[in-house]
Design an enzyme around this catalytic site. Structure first.
Site, PDB file in Angstrom:
ATOM      1  N   GLY A  56     -17.563 -22.994  -2.505  1.00 56.47           N
ATOM      2  CA  GLY A  56     -19.572 -23.093  -2.722  1.00 56.47           C
ATOM      3  C   GLY A  56     -19.698 -24.099  -2.526  1.00 56.47           C
TER       4      GLY A  56
ATOM      5  N   GLY B 252     -15.998 -16.071  -0.524  1.00 50.49           N
ATOM      6  CA  GLY B 252     -17.456 -15.525  -0.776  1.00 50.49           C
ATOM      7  C   GLY B 252     -18.697 -15.948   0.270  1.00 50.49           C
ATOM      8  N   GLY B 253     -19.279 -17.153   0.506  1.00 53.24           N
ATOM      9  CA  GLY B 253     -20.544 -17.054   1.236  1.00 53.24           C
ATOM     10  C   GLY B 253     -20.403 -16.581   1.889  1.00 53.24           C
TER      11      GLY B 253
ATOM     12  N   GLU C 258     -15.680 -18.892 -11.320  1.00 57.56           N
ATOM     13  CA  GLU C 258     -16.148 -18.795 -12.407  1.00 57.56           C
ATOM     14  C   GLU C 258     -16.041 -17.954 -13.638  1.00 57.56           C
ATOM     15  OE1 GLU C 258     -18.344 -16.893  -8.649  1.00 57.56           O
ATOM     16  OE2 GLU C 258     -17.997 -19.304  -7.987  1.00 57.56           O
TER      17      GLU C 258
ATOM     18  N   ASN D 207     -15.786 -11.178  -1.436  1.00 54.38           N
ATOM     19  CA  ASN D 207     -16.240 -11.713  -2.955  1.00 54.38           C
ATOM     20  C   ASN D 207     -17.768 -12.087  -3.199  1.00 54.38           C
ATOM     21  OD1 ASN D 207     -16.609 -11.902  -5.266  1.00 54.38           O
ATOM     22  ND2 ASN D 207     -15.389 -14.099  -5.820  1.00 54.38           N
ATOM     23  N   TRP D 208     -18.414 -10.499  -3.491  1.00 55.18           N
ATOM     24  CA  TRP D 208     -20.341 -11.057  -2.847  1.00 55.18           C
ATOM     25  C   TRP D 208     -20.708 -11.591  -4.258  1.00 55.18           C
ATOM     26  CZ3 TRP D 208     -22.257  -5.441  -1.719  1.00 55.18           C
ATOM     27  CH2 TRP D 208     -21.169  -4.954   0.289  1.00 55.18           C
ATOM     28  N   LYS D 209     -20.323 -11.936  -5.694  1.00 53.40           N
ATOM     29  CA  LYS D 209     -20.568 -11.895  -6.481  1.00 53.40           C
ATOM     30  C   LYS D 209     -21.720 -11.543  -7.538  1.00 53.40           C
ATOM     31  CE  LYS D 209     -17.629 -16.483  -5.254  1.00 53.40           C
ATOM     32  NZ  LYS D 209     -17.971 -17.956  -5.287  1.00 53.40           N
TER      33      LYS D 209
ATOM     34  N   GLU E 203      -7.183 -20.699  -4.903  1.00 53.06           N
ATOM     35  CA  GLU E 203      -8.935 -21.122  -4.880  1.00 53.06           C
ATOM     36  C   GLU E 203      -8.867 -22.609  -5.642  1.00 53.06           C
ATOM     37  OE1 GLU E 203     -11.999 -17.501  -3.274  1.00 53.06           O
ATOM     38  OE2 GLU E 203     -11.757 -17.950  -5.549  1.00 53.06           O
TER      39      GLU E 203
ATOM     40  N   HIS F 146     -11.110 -15.340 -11.713  1.00 54.20           N
ATOM     41  CA  HIS F 146     -11.795 -16.056 -10.738  1.00 54.20           C
ATOM     42  C   HIS F 146     -12.349 -17.353 -11.567  1.00 54.20           C
ATOM     43  CE1 HIS F 146     -14.721 -17.236  -8.071  1.00 54.20           C
ATOM     44  NE2 HIS F 146     -13.928 -16.683  -6.945  1.00 54.20           N
TER      45      HIS F 146
ATOM     46  N   SER G 254     -14.771 -22.181   0.011  1.00 53.98           N
ATOM     47  CA  SER G 254     -15.641 -22.356   1.646  1.00 53.98           C
ATOM     48  C   SER G 254     -15.094 -21.646   3.035  1.00 53.98           C
ATOM     49  CB  SER G 254     -15.719 -24.415   1.791  1.00 53.98           C
ATOM     50  OG  SER G 254     -16.255 -24.363   0.889  1.00 53.98           O
TER      51      SER G 254
HETATM   52  P1  13P Z   1     -17.384 -19.269  -0.653  1.00 50.21           P
HETATM   53  O1  13P Z   1     -16.717 -19.335  -0.541  1.00 50.21           O
HETATM   54  O2  13P Z   1     -18.243 -19.991  -0.520  1.00 50.21           O
HETATM   55  O3  13P Z   1     -16.731 -21.527  -0.618  1.00 50.21           O
HETATM   56  O4  13P Z   1     -16.549 -19.435  -2.549  1.00 50.21           O
HETATM   57  C1  13P Z   1     -15.278 -18.724  -2.447  1.00 50.21           C
HETATM   58  C2  13P Z   1     -15.127 -18.323  -3.711  1.00 50.21           C
HETATM   59  O5  13P Z   1     -14.873 -17.938  -4.839  1.00 50.21           O
HETATM   60  C3  13P Z   1     -14.157 -16.634  -3.156  1.00 50.21           C
HETATM   61  O6  13P Z   1     -14.262 -15.834  -4.604  1.00 50.21           O
END
Ligand code: 13P
Length: 258
Positions: free
Chosen positions: A174, A235-236, A98, A10-12, A168, A96, A214
């Site tokens: 993050g 994510g990251g 966020e 997920n690149w956000k 999640e 998600h 993470s």
């Molecule tokens: P991180 O891997 O950066 O913690 O993000 C997880 C995430 O929100 C994937 O949707």
């Protein structure tokens, strides 16, 4: 347990269409030998169309990060399932943390989106997870149940074959804070039990439940070996070619075979 684990990046709100295109091109070349993992890229809307042109000749799939629940209409700034399908999208991330916590998306929107996505022939990746306060006050199981009951309302047994769930924990997204093997195992077990109560044993056994929060190459081996973990939503670490492709290889080598 599912046939093939899933690793979704997920690149956000990162990467322009050009940056995304080069990134996916590099990953595709490094992933030619990966046959036992379903790999999904989830770029921002603006990069979907470009990236589809690389992925359409590969088994790798494309996901959108959001969608509107209406088919069309005067909804400034929104994107419909038809628009996503036309860009080669197969999955849509819904609910998600966020979206829930930064944009205040309520459960009933999330449910409408899940239904719209399924009825458009796409596959929702329904995200669930508790905040730190909820975990500290022992509400995790209750929160997962509320989010699943609300998110899956009206989804038929047949449609469940196309649903993916992502656990999640909000406090692990993050933050570098990783849920322990015991916490992940328990939450995935609870999630599967809730799906069994809502549907049946077979559906619960066959549904993919991903872990997100993470995930990195360093922790992905122990996490993919956790009972009930069928892959990751990353994510990251999904923004760098090395870390994303390494995690995929680790998942291929370590996902338990039936
Ligand atoms: P991180 O891997 O950066 O913690 O993000 C997880 C995430 O929100 C994937 O949707």
């Amino acid at each position: 347990m599912i046939n093939k684990p899933i690793v979704a990046g997920n690149w956000k709100m990162f990467k322009t269409p050009q940056e995304g295109f080069s990134f996916v091109e590099e990953c595709v070349n490094l992933l030619l030998k990966i046959k036992e993992v379903n790999v999904i890229f989830s770029p921002p809307f603006t990069a979907l169309f470009h990236i589809e042109s690389i992925l359409k000749h590969t088994p790798l799939a494309l996901a959108a990060q959001n969608v509107h629940y209406a088919d069309k209409g005067a909804f400034t700034g929104e994107i419909s399932t038809d628009m996503l399908s036309a860009c080669g999208v197969e999955y849509v991330i819904i609910g998600h943390s966020e979206r829930r916590h930064v944009f205040n998306e309520p459960n009933d929107w999330i449910n409408k989106k899940v239904l719209t996505v399924l009825r458009a022939g796409l596959k929702p990746i329904l995200c669930i997870g508790e905040t730190l306060e909820q975990r500290k006050s022992n509400e995790t199981q209750q929160v997962l149940k509320e989010q699943l009951v609300a998110g899956l309302a009206g989804v038929s047994e047949n449609e469940m074959a196309n649903v993916v769930i992502a656990y999640e924990p909000v406090w692990a997204i993050g933050t570098g804070e990783i849920a322990s093997v015991a916490q992940v195992t328990e939450a995935h077990g609870d999630t599967r039990n809730i799906v069994e109560d809502l549907y049946n044993h077979n559906i619960a056994r066959n549904i993919a439940i991903l872990y997100g929060g993470s995930v990195k190459p360093e922790n992905s081996e122990e996490l993919i070996k956790c009972p009930g973990v069928d892959g990751f939503l990353i994510g990251g670490a999904a923004l760098k070619v090395d870390s994303f492709t390494n995690i995929i290889k680790i998942v291929q080598d370590n996902y338990p075979k039936e």
